[in-house]
Design a protein around this motif. Structure first.
Motif, PDB file in Angstrom:
ATOM      1  N   GLN A  75       6.579  -4.164   0.669  1.00  0.00           N
ATOM      2  CA  GLN A  75       6.160  -3.826  -0.689  1.00  0.00           C
ATOM      3  C   GLN A  75       4.972  -4.681  -1.123  1.00  0.00           C
ATOM      4  O   GLN A  75       4.000  -4.175  -1.684  1.00  0.00           O
ATOM      5  N   ARG A  76       5.040  -5.966  -0.830  1.00  0.00           N
ATOM      6  CA  ARG A  76       3.931  -6.858  -1.198  1.00  0.00           C
ATOM      7  C   ARG A  76       2.652  -6.452  -0.482  1.00  0.00           C
ATOM      8  O   ARG A  76       1.568  -6.464  -1.058  1.00  0.00           O
ATOM      9  N   ASP A  77       2.765  -6.077   0.795  1.00  0.00           N
ATOM     10  CA  ASP A  77       1.584  -5.661   1.552  1.00  0.00           C
ATOM     11  C   ASP A  77       0.918  -4.449   0.897  1.00  0.00           C
ATOM     12  O   ASP A  77      -0.306  -4.373   0.808  1.00  0.00           O
ATOM     13  N   GLY A  78       1.723  -3.503   0.418  1.00  0.00           N
ATOM     14  CA  GLY A  78       1.175  -2.345  -0.291  1.00  0.00           C
ATOM     15  C   GLY A  78       0.506  -2.745  -1.594  1.00  0.00           C
ATOM     16  O   GLY A  78      -0.548  -2.210  -1.959  1.00  0.00           O
ATOM     17  N   GLN A  79       1.112  -3.705  -2.291  1.00  0.00           N
ATOM     18  CA  GLN A  79       0.536  -4.179  -3.555  1.00  0.00           C
ATOM     19  C   GLN A  79      -0.795  -4.888  -3.325  1.00  0.00           C
ATOM     20  O   GLN A  79      -1.724  -4.743  -4.121  1.00  0.00           O
ATOM     21  N   HIS A  81      -2.921  -4.278  -0.890  1.00  0.00           N
ATOM     22  CA  HIS A  81      -3.898  -3.229  -0.582  1.00  0.00           C
ATOM     23  C   HIS A  81      -4.397  -2.579  -1.871  1.00  0.00           C
ATOM     24  O   HIS A  81      -5.605  -2.413  -2.085  1.00  0.00           O
ATOM     25  N   GLN A  82      -3.466  -2.235  -2.765  1.00  0.00           N
ATOM     26  CA  GLN A  82      -3.828  -1.609  -4.036  1.00  0.00           C
ATOM     27  C   GLN A  82      -4.673  -2.565  -4.888  1.00  0.00           C
ATOM     28  O   GLN A  82      -5.679  -2.166  -5.475  1.00  0.00           O
ATOM     29  N   ALA A  83      -4.280  -3.835  -4.935  1.00  0.00           N
ATOM     30  CA  ALA A  83      -5.012  -4.821  -5.738  1.00  0.00           C
ATOM     31  C   ALA A  83      -6.437  -5.008  -5.222  1.00  0.00           C
ATOM     32  O   ALA A  83      -7.376  -5.177  -6.020  1.00  0.00           O
ATOM     33  N   ASN A 153      -1.544  -1.923   6.050  1.00  0.00           N
ATOM     34  CA  ASN A 153      -0.900  -0.853   5.297  1.00  0.00           C
ATOM     35  C   ASN A 153      -0.741   0.397   6.158  1.00  0.00           C
ATOM     36  O   ASN A 153       0.287   1.078   6.095  1.00  0.00           O
ATOM     37  N   SER A 196      -6.964   3.793  -5.328  1.00  0.00           N
ATOM     38  CA  SER A 196      -5.933   2.748  -5.466  1.00  0.00           C
ATOM     39  C   SER A 196      -4.592   3.336  -5.913  1.00  0.00           C
ATOM     40  O   SER A 196      -3.564   2.666  -5.814  1.00  0.00           O
ATOM     41  N   PRO A 198      -1.137   5.161  -5.785  1.00  0.00           N
ATOM     42  CA  PRO A 198      -0.206   5.467  -4.692  1.00  0.00           C
ATOM     43  C   PRO A 198      -0.129   6.979  -4.464  1.00  0.00           C
ATOM     44  O   PRO A 198      -0.221   7.763  -5.413  1.00  0.00           O
TER      45      PRO A 198
END
Length: 200
Positions: A75-79, A81-83, A153, A196, A198
């Motif tokens: 989950q953090r890895d996805g966050q 990437h989005q950030a 990701n 960005s 999801p």
């Protein structure tokens, strides 16, 4: 046929990202050199690039292995990437969006809509999306961080079961069409903000 540096890097990235095995993959320089018909020097250069992107790491006494993914970090890895996409949007310069970026978005979409689904095709479409987004990021430090987060990701994405990947491909094709439309406005910040979001 001899491959270019970029072609070898992309083929190894694909092997790493599509691998279903959660165990670390050992990458033998000699075997890679033989399979690509090159000496070990270009393979070392490619592996250094992949280490910079966070896909592989070198371990003393073992060699080059894929960087492990830890479920507790998914989950953090996805966050992250989005950030990074949002940070890139915040730093975007009001410059002309290269036509190649828009063309890459449309080519990626066509890969997902013109043929039956396959993991290889989804990987290729995701790679084109990564390259298109990266071409909109003028800051080299942010670009490097974005690329590393994107590859990580993508590894998480490709671990999903095939039905989930098929649904992702359908949603992604629609997203790519919309992103290409937004790119016509020459507003790279808006394209990056849109990317960005999801896919969920």
């Amino acid at each position: 046929m001899r491959r270019t540096h970029d072609e070898m890097a992309m083929l190894i990235r694909e092997r790493i990202c599509i691998a279903q095995d959660e165990c670390e993959m050992l990458l033998h320089e000699g075997e890679l050199a033989q399979s690509f018909g090159v000496s070990r020097t270009p393979i070392r250069q490619v592996l250094q690039l992949l280490a910079y992107e966070g896909l592989v790491e070198t371990r003393t006494g073992i060699g080059t292995v894929t960087t492990p993914l830890h479920e507790e970090n998914r989950q953090r890895d996805g966050q992250v990437h989005q950030a990074l996409l949002l940070a890139a949007a915040a730093c975007a310069c009001p410059v002309h969006i290269p036509e190649g970026a828009r063309a890459s978005l449309l080519t990626a979409r066509d890969m997902l809509t013109d043929r039956p689904f396959s993991r290889d095709r989804l990987f290729s479409a995701e790679s084109r999306l990564l390259e298109a987004a990266d071409s909109l990021i003028p800051d080299t430090i942010l670009s490097a961080a974005f690329r590393a987060a994107s590859w990580r990701n993508l590894r998480w994405t490709m671990r999903q079961p095939e039905p989930a990947l098929m649904q992702r491909a359908t949603r992604m094709a629609a997203m790519l069409s919309r992103a290409a439309d937004i790119a016509r406005s020459d507003d790279s910040a808006e394209v990056l903000r849109f990317l960005s979001r999801p896919l969920g």
